[in-house]
Design an enzyme around this catalytic site. Sequence first.
Site, PDB file in Angstrom:
ATOM      1  N   SER A 114      12.074  15.785  12.713  1.00  0.00           N
ATOM      2  CA  SER A 114      13.540  15.666  12.116  1.00  0.00           C
ATOM      3  C   SER A 114      13.620  14.248  12.392  1.00  0.00           C
ATOM      4  CB  SER A 114      14.507  16.489  12.756  1.00  0.00           C
ATOM      5  OG  SER A 114      15.638  16.410  12.197  1.00  0.00           O
ATOM      6  N   HIS A 115      14.835  13.837  13.201  1.00  0.00           N
ATOM      7  CA  HIS A 115      15.455  12.442  13.331  1.00  0.00           C
ATOM      8  C   HIS A 115      14.854  11.651  14.257  1.00  0.00           C
ATOM      9  CE1 HIS A 115      17.317  15.278  15.518  1.00  0.00           C
ATOM     10  NE2 HIS A 115      17.833  14.250  16.406  1.00  0.00           N
ATOM     11  N   ASP A 282      17.850  11.799   7.025  1.00  0.00           N
ATOM     12  CA  ASP A 282      16.991  11.677   8.303  1.00  0.00           C
ATOM     13  C   ASP A 282      15.440  11.970   7.878  1.00  0.00           C
ATOM     14  OD1 ASP A 282      16.905  14.239   7.856  1.00  0.00           O
ATOM     15  OD2 ASP A 282      17.038  14.778   9.920  1.00  0.00           O
ATOM     16  N   ASP A 284      13.231  14.216   8.062  1.00  0.00           N
ATOM     17  CA  ASP A 284      12.914  15.362   6.742  1.00  0.00           C
ATOM     18  C   ASP A 284      13.693  15.735   5.981  1.00  0.00           C
ATOM     19  OD1 ASP A 284      14.674  16.360   9.026  1.00  0.00           O
ATOM     20  OD2 ASP A 284      13.788  18.228   9.039  1.00  0.00           O
ATOM     21  N   ASP A 286      16.990  16.747   5.832  1.00  0.00           N
ATOM     22  CA  ASP A 286      18.099  17.847   5.968  1.00  0.00           C
ATOM     23  C   ASP A 286      19.468  17.229   6.486  1.00  0.00           C
ATOM     24  OD1 ASP A 286      17.208  17.143   8.417  1.00  0.00           O
ATOM     25  OD2 ASP A 286      16.823  19.821   8.976  1.00  0.00           O
ATOM     26  N   ARG A 287      19.514  16.254   7.081  1.00  0.00           N
ATOM     27  CA  ARG A 287      20.572  15.518   7.506  1.00  0.00           C
ATOM     28  C   ARG A 287      21.208  14.258   6.420  1.00  0.00           C
ATOM     29  NH1 ARG A 287      20.730  14.384  13.769  1.00  0.00           N
ATOM     30  NH2 ARG A 287      19.749  16.368  14.430  1.00  0.00           N
ATOM     31  N   LYS A 383      19.830  22.900   6.123  1.00  0.00           N
ATOM     32  CA  LYS A 383      20.872  22.179   5.734  1.00  0.00           C
ATOM     33  C   LYS A 383      20.131  21.236   4.649  1.00  0.00           C
ATOM     34  CE  LYS A 383      20.337  19.415  10.074  1.00  0.00           C
ATOM     35  NZ  LYS A 383      19.642  20.309  10.900  1.00  0.00           N
TER      36      LYS A 383
HETATM   37  C1  G16 Z   1      18.735  20.475  14.577  1.00  0.00           C
HETATM   38  C2  G16 Z   1      19.404  21.846  14.135  1.00  0.00           C
HETATM   39  C3  G16 Z   1      20.839  21.590  13.879  1.00  0.00           C
HETATM   40  C4  G16 Z   1      21.430  21.024  15.143  1.00  0.00           C
HETATM   41  C5  G16 Z   1      20.638  19.760  15.825  1.00  0.00           C
HETATM   42  C6  G16 Z   1      21.236  19.046  16.849  1.00  0.00           C
HETATM   43  O1  G16 Z   1      18.684  19.563  13.566  1.00  0.00           O
HETATM   44  O2  G16 Z   1      18.805  22.365  12.892  1.00  0.00           O
HETATM   45  O3  G16 Z   1      21.262  22.868  13.504  1.00  0.00           O
HETATM   46  O4  G16 Z   1      22.690  20.639  14.840  1.00  0.00           O
HETATM   47  O5  G16 Z   1      19.234  19.974  15.763  1.00  0.00           O
HETATM   48  O6  G16 Z   1      20.731  19.818  17.893  1.00  0.00           O
HETATM   49  P1  G16 Z   1      20.927  19.146  19.481  1.00  0.00           P
HETATM   50  O7  G16 Z   1      22.268  19.069  19.612  1.00  0.00           O
HETATM   51  O8  G16 Z   1      20.387  20.683  20.388  1.00  0.00           O
HETATM   52  O9  G16 Z   1      20.025  18.243  19.459  1.00  0.00           O
HETATM   53  P2  G16 Z   1      17.595  18.723  13.153  1.00  0.00           P
HETATM   54  O10 G16 Z   1      18.139  17.892  12.120  1.00  0.00           O
HETATM   55  O11 G16 Z   1      17.034  17.870  14.193  1.00  0.00           O
HETATM   56  O12 G16 Z   1      16.471  19.780  12.419  1.00  0.00           O
END
Ligand code: G16
Length: 557
Positions: A114-115, A282, A284, A286-287, A383
Amino acid sequence: MTSLTITTVATKPFDGQKPGTSGLRKPVHTFMGSNYSENFIQCILNAAEDKDTLVVGGDGRYHNTHVVQTIVAMCAANQVRRVIVGQSGILSTPAVSAVIRKRQTNGGIILTASHNPGGPDGDFGIKFNTSNGGPAPESVTNHIYELSKSLTQYKIVNNLKVDVSRVGVQTFDVSDNKFTVEVIDSVEDYLQLMKEIFDFNAIKSYLSSRSLKILIDAMNGVMGPYVKRILISELGAPSESAIRCSPLEDFGGHHPDPNLTYAADLVQRLESGEYGFGAAFDGDGDRNMILGKNAFFVTPSDSLAVLADHLDCIPYFQKGGIKGFARSMPTAGAVDRVALKTNKEIFETPTGWKFFGNLMDAQRLSLCGEESFGTGSDHIREKDGLWAVLAWLSVLANTRKGVEEILVNHWNRFGRNFFTRYDYENCETKPSNELMTELEKLLSGPDFVGKTFRSGDKEYTVSVADNFSYKDPIDGSLTTNQGIRLIFSDGSRIIYRLSGTGSQGATIRLYVDCYENEKSLKLRADAQEVLKPLIDIALQISKLREYTGRDAPTVIT
Ligand code: G16
């Protein structure tokens, strides 16, 4: 065609293959260790009840191409009949969800952290999505983790190599069975879905009227090709409207994380006043982060509420109607007020997009979001960053107002939720766990509820103090230990959580929010100033500085 053979490889379990908030994320060198990725992939394939057809793709980060080949070779050895792969191994997370649903496959495997940063010293991740297109629920990820503790072998077809550079179908004979790999265009299915949801003509004519200049930052993640094809080729935005659109294995050395800290370049360019709308995604895709003219920042909680209030300008919702809304618990409750006014159900779930899936499948949820820059609807089960941008462009085209004006109108009608998040990244694990344990002990003491805390001229009395748990309204499953909450008598909140997406050490997240409906207060610009008394109290109660040795957070949102 010569028949390929299946090899069974002896292996030993690895500690800690427990999927976090969204899949297994670790430093890439961990995934590159002998058998590490193979073990986890085998556990996914063992846990998947139906696996006739699976989708595979990733965000293009370092090691993506290699693991795509490994997954295909292991699928061939594990009774998967057909694999659908994004061209060059590339698919955004929302696109995987869209492909799973459109082609009615049994699920998919997404390669992304992801990010989190990429490159040889960055992170990697593997995530399993089920046939509804969403991240596997905890029952499945717990099963995968349990399997990982006792795995002794995995199966692979060693000499199976797929040419992922060309779109088309390739077939192989594996132990006298036909195995098919279909390489698809990475953008096409997703583009078609967006065309069904939005009025492309309306957005296109608004963009071409030049009343709005936009700047979109793909942050050298997977979104480059999607932005170019959809915003530039289809919707006619000038090519200079998109920056950092080449997907790079190390994201150009940056955190591909769309927030005010890591997307500082975009913020700076928006500050010039030249653009009326800016957005970043981000790694991938989704953000999303939404900015208005002069880098006016829209908090994710407000973005969700504004979209909830304007959904009827989007054809998908005109046709299908609007069911309920949802947000994760740490997300400020701006959308709750829209739900109240429009008489819709509102759900408060734990952090993690996987908790929205059941509600969507049960037709109870149309739009949801999280403070962590996630927004999306029931068109897929992830998302969706570009969906959020197209939704915002639809609102702008429909209202002919600027982003800031839309927000000010919103606050005038509904009041305003001020929100901030402090992230303390990469802290030592032991003291971070101790902080949470001690905090929980403190707030479960007999006199904690009713206690008053003071900071400056402000006073807050605790009315709820707990560790958030959630009973899924659809399947009744209970998820506990989802963040320590202090809710005060005026509705202000302090929340402490350990992140489930970091790859090493511990990340402590401190979320603080309050609600204002008094005119002179709600239009004040600086959320940090408004929230300062609560932040001071949050630091004082938790002894965060003492436990972490940190004077300041790594990131403030
Ligand atoms: C993932 C989840 C999200 C979550 C985020 C933050 O996002 O898909 O639903 O809000 O992690 O999680 P944490 O606070 O546990 O770090 P992504 O974009 O990283 O896949």
